[in-house]
Scaffold this motif. Sequence first.
Motif, PDB file in Angstrom:
ATOM      1  N   LYS A 375       0.819  -1.204   0.000  1.00 12.32           N
ATOM      2  CA  LYS A 375       0.000   0.000   0.000  1.00 12.32           C
ATOM      3  C   LYS A 375       0.860   1.263   0.000  1.00 12.32           C
ATOM      4  CE  LYS A 375      -4.135  -1.923   2.219  1.00 12.32           C
ATOM      5  NZ  LYS A 375      -5.059  -1.809   3.363  1.00 12.32           N
ATOM      6  N   CYS A 376       0.242   2.324  -0.500  1.00 12.06           N
ATOM      7  CA  CYS A 376       0.891   3.635  -0.543  1.00 12.06           C
ATOM      8  C   CYS A 376       1.096   4.152   0.879  1.00 12.06           C
ATOM      9  CB  CYS A 376       0.031   4.596  -1.346  1.00 12.06           C
ATOM     10  SG  CYS A 376       0.592   6.322  -1.308  1.00 12.06           S
ATOM     11  N   ASN A 377       2.220   4.777   1.126  1.00 16.44           N
ATOM     12  CA  ASN A 377       2.495   5.335   2.449  1.00 16.44           C
ATOM     13  C   ASN A 377       1.710   6.608   2.728  1.00 16.44           C
ATOM     14  OD1 ASN A 377       4.318   3.316   3.112  1.00 16.44           O
ATOM     15  ND2 ASN A 377       6.082   4.443   2.300  1.00 16.44           N
ATOM     16  N   VAL A 383      -0.540   0.057  -4.343  1.00 15.95           N
ATOM     17  CA  VAL A 383       0.314   0.568  -5.415  1.00 15.95           C
ATOM     18  C   VAL A 383       0.372  -0.427  -6.566  1.00 15.95           C
ATOM     19  CG1 VAL A 383       2.646   1.359  -5.990  1.00 15.95           C
ATOM     20  CG2 VAL A 383       1.660   1.892  -3.750  1.00 15.95           C
ATOM     21  N   ILE A 384       0.432  -1.716  -6.246  1.00 16.31           N
ATOM     22  CA  ILE A 384       0.363  -2.781  -7.249  1.00 16.31           C
ATOM     23  C   ILE A 384      -0.655  -3.807  -6.779  1.00 16.31           C
ATOM     24  CG2 ILE A 384       2.741  -2.464  -8.055  1.00 16.31           C
ATOM     25  CD1 ILE A 384       3.547  -4.864  -6.364  1.00 16.31           C
ATOM     26  N   ASN A 410       9.263   5.500  -1.587  1.00 21.21           N
ATOM     27  CA  ASN A 410       9.611   4.086  -1.398  1.00 21.21           C
ATOM     28  C   ASN A 410       8.468   3.427  -0.633  1.00 21.21           C
ATOM     29  OD1 ASN A 410      12.459   5.773  -0.859  1.00 21.21           O
ATOM     30  ND2 ASN A 410      12.602   4.112  -2.348  1.00 21.21           N
ATOM     31  N   HIS A 411       7.384   3.186  -1.331  1.00 17.58           N
ATOM     32  CA  HIS A 411       6.157   2.743  -0.672  1.00 17.58           C
ATOM     33  C   HIS A 411       6.282   1.350  -0.041  1.00 17.58           C
ATOM     34  CE1 HIS A 411       3.866   6.171  -2.102  1.00 17.58           C
ATOM     35  NE2 HIS A 411       4.290   5.946  -3.347  1.00 17.58           N
ATOM     36  N   PHE A 412       7.117   0.483  -0.608  1.00 20.32           N
ATOM     37  CA  PHE A 412       7.187  -0.893  -0.117  1.00 20.32           C
ATOM     38  C   PHE A 412       8.141  -1.046   1.066  1.00 20.32           C
ATOM     39  CE2 PHE A 412       6.552  -1.314  -4.857  1.00 20.32           C
ATOM     40  CZ  PHE A 412       5.177  -1.472  -4.762  1.00 20.32           C
ATOM     41  N   VAL A 413       8.933  -0.027   1.345  1.00 17.01           N
ATOM     42  CA  VAL A 413       9.880  -0.081   2.459  1.00 17.01           C
ATOM     43  C   VAL A 413       9.171   0.459   3.695  1.00 17.01           C
ATOM     44  CG1 VAL A 413      12.131   0.628   3.321  1.00 17.01           C
ATOM     45  CG2 VAL A 413      11.801   0.225   0.874  1.00 17.01           C
ATOM     46  N   LYS A 414       8.774  -0.421   4.579  1.00 13.27           N
ATOM     47  CA  LYS A 414       8.029  -0.037   5.781  1.00 13.27           C
ATOM     48  C   LYS A 414       8.960   0.025   6.987  1.00 13.27           C
ATOM     49  CE  LYS A 414       4.245  -0.399   3.296  1.00 13.27           C
ATOM     50  NZ  LYS A 414       3.517   0.800   2.806  1.00 13.27           N
ATOM     51  N   ALA A 415       8.468   0.681   8.028  1.00 15.38           N
ATOM     52  CA  ALA A 415       9.221   0.758   9.285  1.00 15.38           C
ATOM     53  C   ALA A 415       9.192  -0.593   9.987  1.00 15.38           C
ATOM     54  CB  ALA A 415       8.623   1.839  10.179  1.00 15.38           C
ATOM     55  N   LEU A 416      10.176  -0.836  10.838  1.00 15.02           N
ATOM     56  CA  LEU A 416      10.219  -2.099  11.581  1.00 15.02           C
ATOM     57  C   LEU A 416       9.082  -2.219  12.570  1.00 15.02           C
ATOM     58  CD1 LEU A 416      14.020  -2.701  12.297  1.00 15.02           C
ATOM     59  CD2 LEU A 416      12.551  -3.761  10.591  1.00 15.02           C
TER      60      LEU A 416
END
Length: 426
Positions: A375-377, A383-384, A410-416
Amino acid sequence: MPHNRRNQVALVIGHQQRLDPATIENQNFESTLCCVPNGCLTPDVALNPQDRTGVSKVLCNNEQCPFSGYMHRQCFDNWEESVLTYLKSCGRARSWSEKQRHQNLWTKKGYDLAFKACGCRCGRGHLKKDLDWVNAAKTGDEDNTKRRKKHNKSNKPVLTLTIQTPAIGCNGRSRANSLGSTGSSPPSSGSESPHSPQHYQAVRKRSNPKNEFFAERLRHNSGGNGIFARRADFSSFNILPKHKINSYHIKMEDEGSQGNDDTRCFLLSSLASARMCRTFCVICGDSLVVYDRYPIIDGTFFIGPRQHSRACVQVRYDNRVQYLSAVCMGCLEGWTVRLRCRCCAKPWDGSQLILGTMYTFDIFAATPCCTERLKCNECECLVIAPDQRLNFFSDYSHMVSCPFCTALENHFVKALSFYQRVEPPA
């Protein structure tokens, strides 16, 4: 051979070899044709299987294949490069180095992944390099080279050198020049424990003396080198399962010529600029010693667009500002802390990553486990599509535009924080 078929073959081979019809009639033409699937580069050059210096041999698993099984060396090299390119996008081979892909391509480990790119011109089989077909000419050249080197070595004058032993301080460490640009940082001891005292306290019980593969493998000149430590041995990896104690799962040596490995130089120069001879795991926070040779840490480094902790070092890679992070071996294997997605409860697994090196993408974003990670941040729209997958692990670390709000991020890079920390059972 039927008359029409004989005439067709005669025309083709006669063009390639420029032979007269009488010679063509008395030869086995199919054995002289280059069988490269993607088009012969030198159709005017005749194939002579007896001249092994310019010919490579392949095998087709279709027993009825009518083609020769021989290729021009240049044609084979060009075709092999195309197969290696395909192998880069296949499963576990994505994390292999170029050297590992070359070594594994024609073995079962690599060929099982790449065989789809090895289709034969017969349309019913797949080609494979004949590893038993020894290039006698090349072997003879190598033997001659070895003999020349041995002869030249025996003719060299013998020099007697007096080596002065470096001074040893009271803490048992040898003094060495600093590797970093500051020149004032003290050298680290190569005999220090690679982890804090409480690290792997429960895990070390798993260590099996029979699996201590690296116990006798020692580094020469194990004193400190600059601000980074020099490994005295590789015993810290003996807690791994036996099938992982090898150079495929642990990065053991440089790949560049004369040890000039770009990845290692990038890591050490970046950490030296930050005056860091240690780093910290972004999951459990444990301290990790940085070594001056592979394996560089008892874990793995990676770079990505998100700063997962304050220990991450800001670097510039591919003309982009990114962050250098590390994960310890215990967290990769799930021994120290396990991560579980808060949305789908699926655990994150880093046990397949190579230890002691660096990945050029965010390892937490490389394999999205659920739709929440797609998902979009900004607007939280997909997003896809959930059934869509990008070609490479690194693609999930790149900036993409949201199709709904057009936010480039960088929508696919999420926080830990998207993961829940789970302590493993004692």
